[in-house]
Design a protein around this motif. Structure first.
Motif, short mmCIF file in Angstrom:
data_model
loop_
_atom_site.label_atom_id
_atom_site.label_comp_id
_atom_site.label_asym_id
_atom_site.label_seq_id
_atom_site.Cartn_x
_atom_site.Cartn_y
_atom_site.Cartn_z
N ALA A 408 -16.54 -29.04 -40.79
CA ALA A 408 -16.18 -28.93 -42.20
C ALA A 408 -15.21 -27.77 -42.37
O ALA A 408 -15.42 -26.68 -41.82
N ASP A 409 -14.12 -28.02 -43.11
CA ASP A 409 -13.18 -26.97 -43.47
C ASP A 409 -13.43 -26.57 -44.92
O ASP A 409 -13.53 -27.43 -45.81
N LEU A 410 -13.52 -25.28 -45.17
CA LEU A 410 -13.71 -24.74 -46.51
C LEU A 410 -12.50 -23.89 -46.86
O LEU A 410 -12.32 -22.78 -46.35
N ARG A 411 -11.63 -24.43 -47.72
CA ARG A 411 -10.46 -23.69 -48.16
C ARG A 411 -10.83 -22.86 -49.38
O ARG A 411 -11.22 -23.40 -50.41
N LEU A 412 -10.72 -21.55 -49.24
CA LEU A 412 -11.06 -20.63 -50.32
C LEU A 412 -9.86 -20.60 -51.26
O LEU A 412 -8.85 -19.95 -50.99
N LEU A 413 -9.95 -21.31 -52.38
CA LEU A 413 -8.79 -21.59 -53.20
C LEU A 413 -8.24 -20.36 -53.91
O LEU A 413 -7.10 -20.37 -54.38
N GLN A 414 -9.01 -19.29 -53.99
CA GLN A 414 -8.55 -18.07 -54.63
C GLN A 414 -8.33 -16.94 -53.63
O GLN A 414 -8.23 -15.78 -53.98
N ASP A 415 -8.25 -17.33 -52.37
CA ASP A 415 -8.05 -16.40 -51.27
C ASP A 415 -7.04 -17.03 -50.32
O ASP A 415 -6.63 -18.18 -50.50
N ALA A 416 -6.67 -16.29 -49.29
CA ALA A 416 -5.70 -16.81 -48.32
C ALA A 416 -6.35 -17.63 -47.22
O ALA A 416 -5.68 -18.41 -46.55
N ARG A 417 -7.65 -17.49 -47.03
CA ARG A 417 -8.29 -17.95 -45.80
C ARG A 417 -8.92 -19.33 -45.93
O ARG A 417 -9.27 -19.78 -47.02
N THR A 418 -9.07 -19.97 -44.76
CA THR A 418 -9.83 -21.21 -44.63
C THR A 418 -10.88 -21.02 -43.55
O THR A 418 -10.57 -20.55 -42.45
N LEU A 419 -12.12 -21.35 -43.88
CA LEU A 419 -13.21 -21.27 -42.92
C LEU A 419 -13.44 -22.64 -42.29
O LEU A 419 -13.30 -23.67 -42.96
N ARG A 420 -13.83 -22.65 -41.04
CA ARG A 420 -14.22 -23.89 -40.36
C ARG A 420 -15.63 -23.73 -39.82
O ARG A 420 -15.93 -22.75 -39.10
N ILE A 421 -16.49 -24.65 -40.17
CA ILE A 421 -17.87 -24.68 -39.69
C ILE A 421 -18.01 -25.86 -38.74
O ILE A 421 -17.69 -27.00 -39.10
N GLN A 422 -18.49 -25.60 -37.54
CA GLN A 422 -18.73 -26.66 -36.56
C GLN A 422 -20.18 -26.57 -36.09
O GLN A 422 -20.65 -25.50 -35.71
N VAL A 423 -20.87 -27.71 -36.13
CA VAL A 423 -22.28 -27.78 -35.74
C VAL A 423 -22.47 -28.99 -34.85
O VAL A 423 -22.00 -30.10 -35.17
N ASP A 424 -23.17 -28.79 -33.73
CA ASP A 424 -23.46 -29.96 -32.88
C ASP A 424 -24.91 -30.40 -33.09
O ASP A 424 -25.68 -29.79 -33.85
N ARG A 425 -25.29 -31.49 -32.44
CA ARG A 425 -26.61 -32.09 -32.65
C ARG A 425 -27.73 -31.19 -32.17
O ARG A 425 -28.89 -31.37 -32.56
N ASP A 426 -27.43 -30.24 -31.30
CA ASP A 426 -28.45 -29.32 -30.81
C ASP A 426 -28.63 -28.11 -31.72
O ASP A 426 -29.43 -27.23 -31.42
N GLY A 427 -27.86 -28.05 -32.82
CA GLY A 427 -28.01 -26.94 -33.76
C GLY A 427 -27.20 -25.72 -33.41
O GLY A 427 -27.47 -24.63 -33.93
N HIS A 428 -26.19 -25.86 -32.57
CA HIS A 428 -25.31 -24.74 -32.26
C HIS A 428 -24.19 -24.71 -33.30
O HIS A 428 -23.51 -25.71 -33.52
N MET A 429 -24.00 -23.56 -33.94
CA MET A 429 -22.98 -23.44 -34.99
C MET A 429 -21.93 -22.40 -34.60
O MET A 429 -22.24 -21.35 -34.05
N ARG A 430 -20.69 -22.73 -34.94
CA ARG A 430 -19.56 -21.81 -34.75
C ARG A 430 -18.79 -21.75 -36.05
O ARG A 430 -18.47 -22.79 -36.65
N ILE A 431 -18.49 -20.53 -36.53
CA ILE A 431 -17.72 -20.33 -37.75
C ILE A 431 -16.44 -19.58 -37.39
O ILE A 431 -16.48 -18.51 -36.79
N THR A 432 -15.30 -20.17 -37.75
CA THR A 432 -14.00 -19.55 -37.50
C THR A 432 -13.20 -19.50 -38.80
O THR A 432 -13.58 -20.09 -39.80
N GLN A 433 -12.10 -18.76 -38.78
CA GLN A 433 -11.17 -18.73 -39.91
C GLN A 433 -9.75 -18.78 -39.37
O GLN A 433 -9.48 -18.39 -38.24
N ASP A 434 -8.84 -19.28 -40.20
CA ASP A 434 -7.46 -19.41 -39.72
C ASP A 434 -6.72 -18.08 -39.71
O ASP A 434 -5.91 -17.82 -38.83
N VAL A 435 -6.98 -17.21 -40.70
CA VAL A 435 -6.38 -15.88 -40.73
C VAL A 435 -7.44 -14.89 -41.19
O VAL A 435 -8.38 -15.25 -41.90
N GLY A 436 -7.29 -13.63 -40.78
CA GLY A 436 -8.25 -12.62 -41.20
C GLY A 436 -8.03 -11.33 -40.44
O GLY A 436 -7.57 -11.35 -39.29
N PHE A 437 -8.35 -10.21 -41.08
CA PHE A 437 -8.17 -8.92 -40.44
C PHE A 437 -9.04 -8.77 -39.20
O PHE A 437 -8.69 -8.05 -38.27
#
Length: 460
Positions: A408-437
């Motif tokens: 799932a991509d979450l575009r923060l419409l009042q900010d510059a950033r977009t978050l990406r949430i990735q989850v597999d069937r085993d419950g492993h989650m990774r959260i990334t962003q396209d830009v950030g300090f």
């Protein structure tokens, strides 16, 4: 939102419409510009918006805030509240160290504006008293002898304005700048001690950013009123000091919280793609918002696509409005919607509880519509207590399953950033962003007890 600037066709202002279209196309090839507004001779001649972003949304200006803080300082100096060459320790005795160093006793308002304080590193702005911490930091160099980009120095300017006027920066500028320009409810992030950040934290709309650029171009005059002293605009936007050596638009000198550019232009800019570019010789303003890692690219597009087209056709008769260039928007990734639910809980993650259902992504009790191939706008506020830090609460969501992976991509419409949430069937989650300090990787780990109940594919 009501237009703050009049509209005209590009041709009325001696620009071919095809040049506006080519400029917008060049910006569209940059990942990712959100909005652009082009103003010539005081008229908006072209604009574009990349969905799911909207021109009526406030957006975080990041360091464009510094240029507004410069205006507050100039107005206050014009009112006699303090002087350009006043000593900082005399203006801020309550946060000055008991035994100030020789260099600190030499620090003046001018040095804060030009970022020549003498620091070699920035004080951290998060907890505590930002101003006190900044003045306690060592000034390795004598003020005025060493340039270093310095957001805490701008915060000191904010505190000086607040101390000398009795009003926070936002309230001081409201009747003097924001209301005359037609801004609607701007907001400004504050420090833990109740001082507007100054160097960042202002949120305004794209049209308001363009109007601010036009005010600068008009040397502080707006509808017959002198909102900012003309002499201050001249001083603030000229090259006051040399900065880092090089040939890019970040190496052309620095004013009072403004960057000099190639082609006689200047700009305020903010992290990840916020710009107000003012071109006095051509009577042009370009306002851009975005979320991108390479901030030279939009400026290159201005110089390559827009600048050569100015005055390339004779001015056409009056009639018609600005070119609103259609865009394809930002692509929405594809995937599958699946029946059933996945419930996940995480320890020490910025997202503690996830429920993935048919067309829904529930994050910590906020139910977000989430479908593949289309952006859906929901409300999802920040929560600093768990490490969710962003501006605004409007978010555009897209997501679905691809094999064993939900994305799932979450575009923060009042900010510059977009978050990406990735989850597999085993419950492993990774959260990334396209830009950030802090880089692109935000969090990765396993859920406590994943519960998976996929039943069937609902839609492609």
């Amino acid at each position: 939102m009501t237009d703050l600037l009049p509209r005209s066709t590009p041709e009325q202002q001696s620009i071919p419409a095809t040049a506006i279209e080519s400029f917008v196309a060049a910006l569209g090839r940059i990942a990712h510009v959100h909005t652009v507004t082009v103003v010539r001779h005081g008229h908006v001649v072209g604009q574009a918006t990349w969905a799911p972003y909207e021109r009526d949304d406030q957006t975080a200006m990041y360091s464009v805030s510094k240029s507004f803080t410069s205006m507050a300082a100039g107005i206050a100096i014009g009112e006699g509240r303090f002087g350009l060459d006043d000593r900082v320790i005399d203006l801020l005795p309550a946060v000055t160290p008991d035994a100030p160093s020789d260099h600190l006793t030499q620090l003046r308002v001018r040095h804060l504006l030009t970022m020549t304080t003498g620091h070699t590193s920035e004080a951290e702005l998060w907890d505590g008293d930002w101003a006190r911490d900044t003045l306690a930091a060592e000034l390795v160099h004598a003020p005025g002898t060493h340039w270093m980009y310095n957001t805490p120095a701008t915060h000191l300017l904010s505190l000086i304005v607040q101390t000398r006027t009795g009003e926070r920066l936002l309230d001081y500028l409201r009747p003097r700048l924001f209301e005359p320009l037609g801004f609607v409810d701007p907001t400004w992030l504050q420090s833990p001690t109740g001082v507007d950040a100054g160097g960042f934290g202002l949120s305004i709309r794209p049209e308001e950013l363009a109007a601010f650029g036009q005010l600068l171009l008009q040397r502080g005059t707006w509808k017959g009123r002198q909102l900012v002293p003309a002499e201050w605009i001249d001083e603030a936007t000229r090259r006051q000091v040399a900065n880092d050596p090089g040939e890019s638009d970040w190496n052309q000198g620095y004013g009072f919280q403004f960057w000099r550019c190639h082609h006689g232009a200047y700009r305020g800019d903010g992290a990840f793609g916020q710009y107000v570019v003012v071109m006095p010789e051509q009577d042009v303003v370009v306002a851009i918002t975005g979320g991108l890692p390479d901030m030279q690219l939009p400026l290159d597009a201005v110089w390559a696509e827009l600048l050569p087209a100015l005055d390339s056709v004779p001015a056409a008769p009056a009639g018609g409005g600005a070119v609103v260039v259609p865009t394809t928007g930002i692509p929405a990734p594809e995937g599958e919607v699946r029946a059933g639910e996945v419930l996940l809980e995480f320890d020490d993650a910025p997202l503690r509880r996830l429920r993935i259902a048919s067309g829904v992504l529930d994050v910590d009790g906020y139910e977000l519509r989430c479908l593949p191939g289309q952006w859906s706008v929901s409300t999802f506020p920040a929560d600093p207590a768990v490490g969710r830090l962003w501006y605004g609460d409007r978010v555009a969501v897209v997501g679905g399953w691809n094999g064993a992976l939900f994305t799932a991509d979450l575009r923060l419409l009042q900010d510059a950033r977009t978050l990406r949430i990735q989850v597999d069937r085993d419950g492993h989650m990774r959260i990334t962003q396209d830009v950030g300090f802090e880089g692109t990787e935000l969090w990765e780990g396993d859920a406590r007890q994943p519960v998976v109940a996929h039943q069937s594919v609902v839609s492609p």
